[in-house]
Design a protein around this motif. Structure first.
Motif, PDB file in Angstrom:
ATOM      1  N   ALA A  99       0.844  -1.193   0.000  1.00 15.77           N
ATOM      2  CA  ALA A  99       0.000   0.000   0.000  1.00 15.77           C
ATOM      3  C   ALA A  99       0.886   1.251   0.000  1.00 15.77           C
ATOM      4  N   ARG A 100       1.936   1.227   0.789  1.00 12.94           N
ATOM      5  CA  ARG A 100       2.862   2.358   0.852  1.00 12.94           C
ATOM      6  C   ARG A 100       3.594   2.536  -0.477  1.00 12.94           C
ATOM      7  N   ARG A 101       4.017   1.422  -1.078  1.00  9.06           N
ATOM      8  CA  ARG A 101       4.709   1.499  -2.371  1.00  9.06           C
ATOM      9  C   ARG A 101       3.810   2.137  -3.423  1.00  9.06           C
ATOM     10  N   ALA A 155      -4.439  -1.526   1.224  1.00  7.43           N
ATOM     11  CA  ALA A 155      -4.676  -1.150   2.617  1.00  7.43           C
ATOM     12  C   ALA A 155      -5.985  -1.744   3.137  1.00  7.43           C
ATOM     13  N   VAL A 156      -7.046  -1.671   2.342  1.00  3.12           N
ATOM     14  CA  VAL A 156      -8.345  -2.206   2.760  1.00  3.12           C
ATOM     15  C   VAL A 156      -8.273  -3.721   2.935  1.00  3.12           C
ATOM     16  N   THR A 157      -7.549  -4.394   2.034  1.00  3.40           N
ATOM     17  CA  THR A 157      -7.387  -5.843   2.161  1.00  3.40           C
ATOM     18  C   THR A 157      -6.722  -6.194   3.488  1.00  3.40           C
ATOM     19  N   ARG A 201      -3.279   5.399  -6.567  1.00  5.45           N
ATOM     20  CA  ARG A 201      -4.216   5.486  -5.452  1.00  5.45           C
ATOM     21  C   ARG A 201      -5.102   4.250  -5.357  1.00  5.45           C
ATOM     22  N   GLY A 202      -5.598   3.773  -6.489  1.00  2.00           N
ATOM     23  CA  GLY A 202      -6.476   2.611  -6.477  1.00  2.00           C
ATOM     24  C   GLY A 202      -5.813   1.399  -5.866  1.00  2.00           C
ATOM     25  N   TRP A 203      -4.595   1.103  -6.282  1.00  4.14           N
ATOM     26  CA  TRP A 203      -3.860  -0.035  -5.760  1.00  4.14           C
ATOM     27  C   TRP A 203      -3.504   0.169  -4.287  1.00  4.14           C
TER      28      TRP A 203
END
Length: 236
Positions: A161-163, A177-179, A170-172
């Motif tokens: 998520a940070r990468r 993060a949500v996962t 943003r989508g990825w």
């Protein structure tokens, strides 16, 4: 008449190293499919198994328990292969070390979960106590292996998520993060040992979400590795 020579697009050229990397990443897609389908078939055919009450780990018990044990081991090995592919694809880049290492930790956790089986519980297999009063050493090891593997995958979601956020994807970033958050919530619920329907189904949903994320990430990096490999080949 001069013949026109059409050059092969760089994006689809593939050197030997890139081919190996992409092959390894392919296991990230297969792992989830193998795990989910094998578990679903068992859940539908094993006598006494109720997917609304029983965790998939309980399938490792009984005369046919070897099927789920093999499922854990095979899926874990494929996750490890995918993690190696991720490391090769992201070598020297942001998240290229810890992301793959943590995904590999999830693979090791799956293998260990197969080696150390969960204790029979909630009436499965037939004759098992509904609420065991003691936990065996291998049952304890199973829970420990699961916890380490799940936490590694959750952390991997955070790393990726940070990468992606740093790359402006943003989508990825949100997806990763949500996962991680949903998987953490599902794991916390099942770890409580309540055994109620809502908790069991929530954890099953969280597992499916996590496998889907791993497959999607592997596909993304599969394409990325091909473009990266072609670009590096042109630069030589």
């Amino acid at each position: 008449m001069n013949a026109t020579v059409m050059e092969k697009p760089a994006a689809i050229s593939c050197d030997p190293r890139t081919r190996v990397t992409k092959s390894l990443l392919g296991y990230g897609v297969l792992a989830g499919a193998v795990y989910v389908v094998t578990a679903a078939v068992q859940a539908a055919t094993r006598s006494g198994f109720d997917p609304t009450r029983h965790d998939i780990s309980l399938l490792a018990n009984g005369g046919l328990g070897w099927i789920q044990i093999t499922n854990f081991a095979l899926s874990g090995l494929m996750v490890l292969a995918a993690a190696i592919g991720m490391r090769r694809a992201l070598s020297g880049e942001r998240g290229g070390k810890w992301g793959p290492l943590l995904v590999g930790g999830y693979g090791i956790g799956l293998i260990a979960a197969g080696v150390f089986t969960a204790d029979p519980a909630f009436g499965f297999p037939a004759g098992a106590p509904d609420r065991p009063t003691t936990i065996s050493w291998h049952g304890t090891a199973h829970m420990f292996a699961g916890a380490i593997g799940f936490l590694a995958l959750i952390a991997a979601c955070g790393v990726f998520a940070r990468r992606f956020a740093k790359e402006g994807r943003r989508g990825w970033a949100v997806y990763s993060a949500v996962t991680g958050v949903l998987f953490l919530a599902g794991f916390a619920g099942i770890a409580s040992g309540s055994g109620d329907v809502a908790t069991t189904l929530a954890f099953t949903a969280a597992v499916l979400i996590a496998w889907s994320w791993l497959a999607a990430l592997s596909v993304h990096l599969y394409s990325y590795a091909g473009v990266k490999g072609a670009t590096e080949a042109e630069a030589k």
